[in-house]
Design a protein around this motif. Structure first.
Motif, PDB file in Angstrom:
ATOM      1  N   SER A 132      52.221  32.016  44.139  1.00  0.00           N
ATOM      2  CA  SER A 132      51.458  33.083  43.481  1.00  0.00           C
ATOM      3  C   SER A 132      50.675  33.868  44.509  1.00  0.00           C
ATOM      4  O   SER A 132      50.146  33.313  45.472  1.00  0.00           O
ATOM      5  CB  SER A 132      50.500  32.505  42.433  1.00  0.00           C
ATOM      6  N   ILE A 133      50.631  35.181  44.300  1.00  0.00           N
ATOM      7  CA  ILE A 133      49.872  36.076  45.171  1.00  0.00           C
ATOM      8  C   ILE A 133      48.825  36.786  44.330  1.00  0.00           C
ATOM      9  O   ILE A 133      49.104  37.240  43.209  1.00  0.00           O
ATOM     10  CB  ILE A 133      50.786  37.116  45.836  1.00  0.00           C
ATOM     11  N   ARG A 134      47.627  36.871  44.892  1.00  0.00           N
ATOM     12  CA  ARG A 134      46.552  37.597  44.229  1.00  0.00           C
ATOM     13  C   ARG A 134      45.724  38.287  45.313  1.00  0.00           C
ATOM     14  O   ARG A 134      45.546  37.763  46.402  1.00  0.00           O
ATOM     15  CB  ARG A 134      45.684  36.629  43.423  1.00  0.00           C
ATOM     16  N   TYR A 135      45.225  39.484  44.998  1.00  0.00           N
ATOM     17  CA  TYR A 135      44.368  40.213  45.924  1.00  0.00           C
ATOM     18  C   TYR A 135      42.961  40.278  45.348  1.00  0.00           C
ATOM     19  O   TYR A 135      42.783  40.569  44.159  1.00  0.00           O
ATOM     20  CB  TYR A 135      44.912  41.617  46.187  1.00  0.00           C
ATOM     21  N   VAL A 136      41.990  39.993  46.198  1.00  0.00           N
ATOM     22  CA  VAL A 136      40.592  39.976  45.776  1.00  0.00           C
ATOM     23  C   VAL A 136      39.819  40.991  46.612  1.00  0.00           C
ATOM     24  O   VAL A 136      39.777  40.888  47.849  1.00  0.00           O
ATOM     25  CB  VAL A 136      39.977  38.570  45.949  1.00  0.00           C
ATOM     26  N   ILE A 137      39.230  41.974  45.933  1.00  0.00           N
ATOM     27  CA  ILE A 137      38.436  43.000  46.610  1.00  0.00           C
ATOM     28  C   ILE A 137      36.970  42.622  46.452  1.00  0.00           C
ATOM     29  O   ILE A 137      36.503  42.353  45.346  1.00  0.00           O
ATOM     30  CB  ILE A 137      38.721  44.389  46.007  1.00  0.00           C
ATOM     31  N   SER A 138      36.249  42.594  47.567  1.00  0.00           N
ATOM     32  CA  SER A 138      34.901  42.014  47.587  1.00  0.00           C
ATOM     33  C   SER A 138      33.908  42.737  46.688  1.00  0.00           C
ATOM     34  O   SER A 138      32.960  42.124  46.187  1.00  0.00           O
ATOM     35  CB  SER A 138      34.361  41.979  49.020  1.00  0.00           C
ATOM     36  N   ASP A 139      34.103  44.028  46.451  1.00  0.00           N
ATOM     37  CA  ASP A 139      33.134  44.757  45.622  1.00  0.00           C
ATOM     38  C   ASP A 139      33.447  44.678  44.129  1.00  0.00           C
ATOM     39  O   ASP A 139      32.801  45.331  43.313  1.00  0.00           O
ATOM     40  CB  ASP A 139      33.033  46.224  46.058  1.00  0.00           C
ATOM     41  N   GLY A 140      34.452  43.856  43.782  1.00  0.00           N
ATOM     42  CA  GLY A 140      34.778  43.673  42.368  1.00  0.00           C
ATOM     43  C   GLY A 140      35.779  44.658  41.813  1.00  0.00           C
ATOM     44  O   GLY A 140      36.100  44.612  40.611  1.00  0.00           O
ATOM     45  N   THR A 141      36.307  45.553  42.645  1.00  0.00           N
ATOM     46  CA  THR A 141      37.327  46.493  42.190  1.00  0.00           C
ATOM     47  C   THR A 141      38.543  45.715  41.685  1.00  0.00           C
ATOM     48  O   THR A 141      38.956  44.730  42.313  1.00  0.00           O
ATOM     49  CB  THR A 141      37.764  47.413  43.344  1.00  0.00           C
ATOM     50  N   PRO A 142      39.119  46.108  40.553  1.00  0.00           N
ATOM     51  CA  PRO A 142      40.269  45.366  40.011  1.00  0.00           C
ATOM     52  C   PRO A 142      41.434  45.297  40.989  1.00  0.00           C
ATOM     53  O   PRO A 142      41.682  46.240  41.756  1.00  0.00           O
ATOM     54  CB  PRO A 142      40.649  46.178  38.756  1.00  0.00           C
ATOM     55  N   GLU A 143      42.149  44.192  40.960  1.00  0.00           N
ATOM     56  CA  GLU A 143      43.297  43.960  41.828  1.00  0.00           C
ATOM     57  C   GLU A 143      44.332  45.076  41.720  1.00  0.00           C
ATOM     58  O   GLU A 143      44.973  45.446  42.712  1.00  0.00           O
ATOM     59  CB  GLU A 143      43.933  42.629  41.447  1.00  0.00           C
ATOM     60  N   ARG A 144      44.495  45.629  40.533  1.00  0.00           N
ATOM     61  CA  ARG A 144      45.562  46.620  40.324  1.00  0.00           C
ATOM     62  C   ARG A 144      45.403  47.851  41.211  1.00  0.00           C
ATOM     63  O   ARG A 144      46.364  48.602  41.425  1.00  0.00           O
ATOM     64  CB  ARG A 144      45.630  47.044  38.855  1.00  0.00           C
ATOM     65  N   GLU A 145      44.193  48.084  41.758  1.00  0.00           N
ATOM     66  CA  GLU A 145      43.992  49.219  42.657  1.00  0.00           C
ATOM     67  C   GLU A 145      44.767  49.049  43.958  1.00  0.00           C
ATOM     68  O   GLU A 145      45.027  50.020  44.662  1.00  0.00           O
ATOM     69  CB  GLU A 145      42.505  49.407  42.950  1.00  0.00           C
ATOM     70  N   LEU A 146      45.121  47.819  44.299  1.00  0.00           N
ATOM     71  CA  LEU A 146      45.929  47.560  45.489  1.00  0.00           C
ATOM     72  C   LEU A 146      47.402  47.379  45.157  1.00  0.00           C
ATOM     73  O   LEU A 146      48.232  47.303  46.061  1.00  0.00           O
ATOM     74  CB  LEU A 146      45.423  46.305  46.212  1.00  0.00           C
ATOM     75  N   CYS A 147      47.728  47.299  43.887  1.00  0.00           N
ATOM     76  CA  CYS A 147      49.124  47.103  43.486  1.00  0.00           C
ATOM     77  C   CYS A 147      49.914  48.394  43.664  1.00  0.00           C
ATOM     78  O   CYS A 147      49.397  49.494  43.422  1.00  0.00           O
ATOM     79  CB  CYS A 147      49.204  46.637  42.033  1.00  0.00           C
TER      80      CYS A 147
END
Length: 249
Positions: free
Chosen positions: A169-184
């Protein structure tokens, strides 16, 4: 962003030099080329200041299947382990990346063609004889994090070979709480603008989690059970005590 972009270009250029120097160490076998890709991807992560937290035992052979969020997934997984990807045929035509993927051992599939699928399945069967995992994304496309039902066709070579199949499984975590989908990278997003947005996104890391390898008897069962396993890993909190940071290794 400019510093990251310059560093990324430098890594991509020097990777070509590294590939040509590789012939000095003997034949450029598929395994050596997979390790060349791995080394390049580790450098790409460093150039983009992306940490990858890894949990679980990294596979050394068999089949690995993962959810698919972005082109970054390929870099993350390749940096974690040498592997042979199965990728959509369109990538073969991309400037630089298509050629790099092909010389690195990627197998390209036209999912609309039965003949292409059968040809790639045969190649997977041959690659499974090597001490390098074969990796594919059973969703068939990248998503915004909402997983799609896994296609089962490419599981068949692993079933026939009795090879272990490992879910990742892969998940992206943005430190400021921005939803992961912004990097998808999905839908109608074009590569260039999305890459610039990624380079401009500071303070995020990837979480890569590997499940236990299993041998399955039926491809539909393998597809459904790995889907459920990956979904559960994405929804549960990782064990920070068990995770290793790839970039600092």
């Amino acid at each position: 962003m400019i510093r990251r972009a310059v560093a990324l270009v430098f890594v991509l250029v020097t990777s070509i030099v590294r590939f040509w120097f590789m012939r000095m160490g003997g034949p450029r076998t598929l395994e050596r080329r997979a390790r060349w890709v791995q080394g390049t991807c580790v450098r790409v992560l460093r150039s983009m200041d992306i940490d990858c937290h890894i949990e679980g035992q990294i596979p050394t052979h068999g089949v690995v299947v993962a959810n698919h969020l972005s082109y970054l997934d390929i870099v993350i997984l390749s940096a974690a382990m040498p592997c042979f990807f199965v990728a959509k045929a369109e990538i073969d035509k991309w400037p630089y990346f298509g050629k790099a993927a092909r010389v690195g051992g990627t197998m390209f599939i036209d999912r609309s063609s039965l003949a292409s699928a059968e040809s790639v399945a045969a190649m997977i069967g041959e690659r499974l004889k090597l001490p390098v995992p074969v990796l594919f994304f059973p969703e068939g496309t990248s998503t915004d994090g909402s997983m799609l039902r896994f296609h089962s066709r490419l599981f068949e070579p692993g079933i026939v070979a009795g090879a272990p199949i490992t879910a990742a499984s892969i998940r992206y975590v943005i430190s400021d709480g921005t939803p992961e989908r912004e990097l998808c990278w999905y839908g109608d997003d074009t590569f260039g603008p999305h890459l610039l947005k990624t380079l401009n996104t500071a303070g995020f890391h990837a979480e890569l989690r590997f499940g236990e390898p299993h041998v399955y008897l039926h491809r539909r069962v393998a597809a459904d059970e790995t889907f459920a396993e990956i979904s559960a890993m994405r929804e549960s909190a990782p064990d920070r005590n068990e995770a290793r940071i790839l970039q600092s290794a």
